[in-house]
Design an enzyme around this catalytic site. Structure first.
Site, short mmCIF file in Angstrom:
data_model
loop_
_atom_site.label_atom_id
_atom_site.label_comp_id
_atom_site.label_asym_id
_atom_site.label_seq_id
_atom_site.Cartn_x
_atom_site.Cartn_y
_atom_site.Cartn_z
N GLU A 29 10.28 7.79 -28.43
CA GLU A 29 9.74 8.62 -29.61
C GLU A 29 10.13 8.91 -30.62
OE1 GLU A 29 6.93 12.74 -30.09
OE2 GLU A 29 8.17 12.65 -28.42
N GLU A 49 -0.26 18.36 -28.65
CA GLU A 49 0.94 18.61 -28.66
C GLU A 49 1.29 19.66 -30.00
OE1 GLU A 49 5.46 17.44 -27.18
OE2 GLU A 49 4.61 16.32 -29.26
#
Length: 264
Positions: free
Chosen positions: A146, A243
């Site tokens: 990521e 998130e």
């Protein structure tokens, strides 16, 4: 169809961690993710997932010493054995939780790293990802990387989408994919939908949050209805991880998600 997963490290923090699972299910989430499961017995977590008819979507490999400032081990020269041990631990939890994807945080570059240091980190990163991808392939799991913005995590090794594509090419593993976080991408490089389209063939997981404060997706500068519509039109079959840090009570801020199955 957009499927939302609650990130239980950030959402429903009004509750103790295990109690966040039923809270997420009651709110209409069908999947959950979180940063790290390792403070809990995997059987306890599995029971919480199953009792609430949830899917365990994602969690991270152990990141090193988080309290001391570690943000992943994958690119850190000299800590390869620690990384390999973290892969084994993560696989044990993933099998117990029937979790198909694991994220390996890249780690931090030293301040003012020169070209030799950067090269050493890159070589370590690629070699560790090859190892982890091979180990996960043995048990049918996918490894994720990521890009994370350097404002939230100064010095993070992997920050840009093109850099992630280069890493995938160097590692050459079929089960290595990109975790595309719209919040991080917008902060680092913007042009979000075009970046999403370019990266789409490599994406294994998507995460969302409002920009710039990382609050609810309907707060800030991003048009998430348009972004999620484009993601859906591209044929995305995975989960979208929520998130973000709620501005107040988690449940009270879920109005943005009613079009995607959430309930107030």
């Amino acid at each position: 169809m957009i499927r939302l997963a609650a990130n239980l490290s950030m959402l429903f923090t009004e509750h103790d961690f295990i109690d966040r699972f039923p809270a997420a299910a009651k709110a209409g989430f069908r999947g959950v993710e979180y940063l790290f499961p390792y403070a809990y017995d995997p059987d306890e977590l599995r029971d919480a997932v199953n009792a609430n008819n949830l899917t365990q979507v994602l969690f991270n490999l152990p990141p090193g010493d988080w309290e001391a400032g570690d943000r992943g081990l994958t690119s850190l020269p000299g800590r390869e054995q620690e990384f390999r041990d973290s892969v084994s631990q993560a696989i044990r939890y993933a099998e117990a939780l029937d979790c198909s994807q694991l994220h390996a945080m890249a780690g931090l570059l030293p301040a003012e790293a020169d070209v030799d240091v950067r090269s050493a980190h890159l070589n370590t990163y690629v070699n560790n990802l090859r190892y982890a991808a091979a180990e996960l392939a043995k048990v049918g799991k996918t490894l994720l990387i990521e890009p994370i913005n350097g404002r939230d995590m100064p010095g993070f090794f992997l920050q840009r989408q093109a850099q992630a594509r280069d890493i995938l090419a160097q590692v050459g593993a079929d089960n290595l994919r990109v975790q595309f976080d719209a919040y991080h991408c917008q902060i680092v490089e913007g042009d979000l939908i075009r970046n999403l389209e370019t990266q789409f063939p490599n994406i294994g997981h998507v995460q969302i949050a409002g920009v710039p404060e990382r609050q609810e997706p309907d707060v800030g500068e991003l048009n998430y209805p348009a972004i999620l519509a484009r993601l859906d039109a591209l044929g995305y079959q995975g989960w979208v991880g929520c998130e973000y840090r709620p501005a107040g009570d988690t449940q009270a801020g879920l109005g943005w998600g009613t079009d995607y199955g959430l309930t107030l």
